[in-house]
Structures are given as C-alpha cells and as structure tokens.
Design a protein around this motif. Structure first.
Motif, PDB file in Angstrom:
ATOM      1  N   SER A  21     -22.058   3.188  23.095  1.00  0.00           N
ATOM      2  CA  SER A  21     -23.450   2.753  23.128  1.00  0.00           C
ATOM      3  C   SER A  21     -23.622   1.464  22.345  1.00  0.00           C
ATOM      4  O   SER A  21     -23.024   1.283  21.280  1.00  0.00           O
ATOM      5  CB  SER A  21     -24.359   3.841  22.543  1.00  0.00           C
ATOM      6  N   THR A  22     -24.410   0.538  22.900  1.00  0.00           N
ATOM      7  CA  THR A  22     -24.829  -0.684  22.222  1.00  0.00           C
ATOM      8  C   THR A  22     -26.345  -0.784  22.373  1.00  0.00           C
ATOM      9  O   THR A  22     -26.944   0.005  23.112  1.00  0.00           O
ATOM     10  CB  THR A  22     -24.163  -1.931  22.839  1.00  0.00           C
ATOM     11  N   PRO A  23     -26.989  -1.737  21.712  1.00  0.00           N
ATOM     12  CA  PRO A  23     -28.446  -1.876  21.897  1.00  0.00           C
ATOM     13  C   PRO A  23     -28.851  -2.180  23.335  1.00  0.00           C
ATOM     14  O   PRO A  23     -30.001  -1.958  23.707  1.00  0.00           O
ATOM     15  CB  PRO A  23     -28.799  -3.040  20.959  1.00  0.00           C
ATOM     16  N   GLU A  24     -27.927  -2.712  24.154  1.00  0.00           N
ATOM     17  CA  GLU A  24     -28.271  -3.086  25.527  1.00  0.00           C
ATOM     18  C   GLU A  24     -27.801  -2.079  26.571  1.00  0.00           C
ATOM     19  O   GLU A  24     -28.421  -1.934  27.619  1.00  0.00           O
ATOM     20  CB  GLU A  24     -27.667  -4.455  25.881  1.00  0.00           C
ATOM     21  N   ARG A  25     -26.687  -1.354  26.303  1.00  0.00           N
ATOM     22  CA  ARG A  25     -26.092  -0.508  27.331  1.00  0.00           C
ATOM     23  C   ARG A  25     -25.502   0.757  26.724  1.00  0.00           C
ATOM     24  O   ARG A  25     -25.289   0.842  25.517  1.00  0.00           O
ATOM     25  CB  ARG A  25     -24.988  -1.266  28.083  1.00  0.00           C
ATOM     26  N   LYS A  26     -25.213   1.715  27.618  1.00  0.00           N
ATOM     27  CA  LYS A  26     -24.578   2.953  27.186  1.00  0.00           C
ATOM     28  C   LYS A  26     -23.686   3.466  28.306  1.00  0.00           C
ATOM     29  O   LYS A  26     -24.047   3.410  29.481  1.00  0.00           O
ATOM     30  CB  LYS A  26     -25.639   4.000  26.831  1.00  0.00           C
ATOM     31  N   GLU A  30     -25.248   2.646  31.801  1.00  0.00           N
ATOM     32  CA  GLU A  30     -26.709   2.660  31.780  1.00  0.00           C
ATOM     33  C   GLU A  30     -27.230   1.418  31.071  1.00  0.00           C
ATOM     34  O   GLU A  30     -26.826   1.110  29.946  1.00  0.00           O
ATOM     35  CB  GLU A  30     -27.196   3.911  31.051  1.00  0.00           C
ATOM     36  N   HIS A  31     -28.117   0.682  31.742  1.00  0.00           N
ATOM     37  CA  HIS A  31     -28.720  -0.516  31.168  1.00  0.00           C
ATOM     38  C   HIS A  31     -30.109  -0.174  30.632  1.00  0.00           C
ATOM     39  O   HIS A  31     -30.887   0.508  31.293  1.00  0.00           O
ATOM     40  CB  HIS A  31     -28.840  -1.619  32.222  1.00  0.00           C
ATOM     41  N   PHE A  32     -30.429  -0.662  29.444  1.00  0.00           N
ATOM     42  CA  PHE A  32     -31.712  -0.364  28.828  1.00  0.00           C
ATOM     43  C   PHE A  32     -32.796  -1.370  29.194  1.00  0.00           C
ATOM     44  O   PHE A  32     -33.947  -1.207  28.802  1.00  0.00           O
ATOM     45  CB  PHE A  32     -31.564  -0.305  27.305  1.00  0.00           C
ATOM     46  N   SER A  33     -32.450  -2.424  29.912  1.00  0.00           N
ATOM     47  CA  SER A  33     -33.444  -3.404  30.341  1.00  0.00           C
ATOM     48  C   SER A  33     -32.948  -4.084  31.604  1.00  0.00           C
ATOM     49  O   SER A  33     -31.747  -4.083  31.897  1.00  0.00           O
ATOM     50  CB  SER A  33     -33.697  -4.454  29.250  1.00  0.00           C
ATOM     51  N   SER A  34     -33.881  -4.677  32.354  1.00  0.00           N
ATOM     52  CA  SER A  34     -33.496  -5.393  33.570  1.00  0.00           C
ATOM     53  C   SER A  34     -32.679  -6.641  33.236  1.00  0.00           C
ATOM     54  O   SER A  34     -31.783  -7.029  33.989  1.00  0.00           O
ATOM     55  CB  SER A  34     -34.744  -5.778  34.376  1.00  0.00           C
TER      56      SER A  34
END
Length: 283
Positions: free
Chosen positions: A203-208, A221-225
């Motif tokens: 996990s990172t702040p942008e993806r998991k 999994e992307h946390f933003s577009s």
C-alpha cells in the motif's frame, strides 16, 4: 454468418459501445442501464452482431449472456487505441449525491433504515440502488468495467443523472447537480499484483495491491483518477526510458572504443614527448 450493414454513425454510437460492454461481460439489461437504452434496443443490436459473427450467445442458469468471438475481438481491437491493454479497470462503490432543492413525495415501497438521528429510505430506481436522506438522494452506481478510468467515471455520472431525472419525475422533487462521493474504488487486474498479492499486501498513498472478497486474481487499486491515469502513462514512460538507456549504451560503446585506441597508441609508443599519456587524465 451473414453481412449486416451499419452506417458509420451507428458503428461509432452503438456497435463499438455495445462490444466494449460485452468484452467485460456485461449482460444486456446492464448495458442498457449504462448507456440509457432499453433492453430491447440492446438485444436488437446484439442480434445483428451475432448474425455477422462478432458475438456469440451463452446461456447461464436460464440467463442469456454474450461474449466476443475471435472476429469480434479483432474488430474491437482495431477500433480502439488502448495504451495499456493488460487489464480491465473496475469501478466499485461509486456513489453520486444529488442535493434536495425542493422535497417531493416520499416513496412508500422503500425500506426504512434507522440511523443515529434520522431515517434513510433504501430502494431501487431503474434497477439501480438509491438512498434518500434528509438532505439528498444518493445513487449507488453498480460495478462498472472499462478500458480507461475516465470512461468509467463518465458512464457512472451519466447513469446517475438518468436515475436522478427519473426520481424528479416520479416523486416531484427538485435535485441539484450530482457530486461524486468519496470512497469509490478504482481497480485493475495486474500481473504484478497477481504475483505479490499471493503473499502480502502493498500500500502507498496512491495505490494498493491486494485481493477483494470473492476475487481470485490480485488487483491494483487506485485511490484517485489521477493515479489511474499516471498508471496508464507508465508504458510510454518506460519506453522512453528504454530509448534513453539504449542511447547511453551507444555512447558508452563509442567511448570504450576511443579509450581502447588511446591505450593501443600509448602501448605502442606512438605518443610524442609533448603529448600527455592517458594515465595523466586519470586521478
């Protein structure tokens, strides 16, 4: 197999969109909900596409599904400009909130759910789950699949807008412009994620990278577009980096050849007394 005639506009606005949904295994009713068409309208075009050999019908537990044939995959691939085609994006838990400008009558067939200080109404509208709160109507968009994150968000917003319009007509309310709620999940099947998720989560702040419940394959999994778009651009950046490394390799080969020539001249004693030797340049 027979020939079916479509004009260019129909291919662009009907054939290709339907084939793209069939590719990600959407059934006819869901294709209709995504694009705002009736199920009969979708089935008409699926029948035509089946005639020309682009799709084939499959029956699962009395439900009819369609899948692309080899010819259909070739046709769709030639029509699309896919930057990174190793996986299909999936948009989960997407909700669009429409603020209530003027309240209308409340649905009587919705299920009441008691919250902390208020009551929510849960129900279906056009086959989509919706929730009524004291301040807004929230449309719970079903899971969508596509080749690009931007395409998924546009489809989700269009679907939610159609549901909101139906709610206003049906219950006499007035709603504000829809807003995307936080908490959506944008994911993609990925070969690296498939390998890593067997052993641990990353996990990172942008993806998991992990497994979703009921999903056998690992997913990214992307946390933003923005993070998803950046992921799409990765192959181009890698290709550019490969070109730079190749150019550096050529330069190093030329430098190595020049150094060998200098060493050869030095060992043969062809340097004059006024010329500096190679070792004089090496500290």
């Amino acid at each position: 197999m027979s020939k079916v005639k479509f004009d260019f506009s129909t291919v662009r606005t009907r054939v290709i969109p339907i084939l793209k949904r069939v590719e990600v295994e959407d059934y006819p009713a869901k294709i209709g909900r995504v694009y705002g068409w009736s199920r009969q309208h979708v089935c008409y075009y699926l029948g035509k596409l089946e005639q020309c050999g682009l799709v084939k019908r499959k029956v699962r537990s009395r439900a009819v599904f369609y899948e692309l044939t080899g010819r259909g995959k070739t046709f769709l691939g030639s029509c699309e400009d896919i930057v990174f085609g190793s996986g299909v994006y999936r948009l989960d838990r997407c909700q669009v909130r429409f603020g209530i400008v003027a309240e209308g009558c409340l649905p009587v067939d919705f299920r009441r759910v008691e919250m902390m200080n208020w009551t929510a109404l849960l129900g279906l509208e056009q086959g989509v789950h919706v929730r009524h709160t004291t301040r807004s109507w929230i449309v719970h968009v079903e899971t969508l699949y596509g080749k690009h994150p931007g395409e998924l968000f546009v489809m989700a917003k269009n679907l939610a807008d159609r549901v909101a319009k139906s709610l206003m007509i049906k219950y006499g309310c007035r709603l504000s412009e829809g807003e995307l709620c936080r908490g959506y999940e944008l994911k993609v099947d990925d070969p690296v994620a498939k390998l890593l998720s067997r052993y641990f989560c990353v996990s990172t702040p942008e993806r998991k990278i992990d497994h979703s419940p009921g999903i056998d394959q690992g997913e990214l999994e992307h946390f933003s577009s923005d993070a998803a778009v950046e992921y799409l651009l990765m192959p181009e950046r890698v290709k550019k980096l490969e070109g730079q490394v190749q150019a550096l390799h050529v330069d190093l080969e030329e430098l190595n050849g020049t150094l060998k020539k200098l060493l050869s001249l030095e060992s043969s004693g062809e340097f004059g007394p006024e010329q500096r030797r190679l070792q004089d340049y090496v500290s």
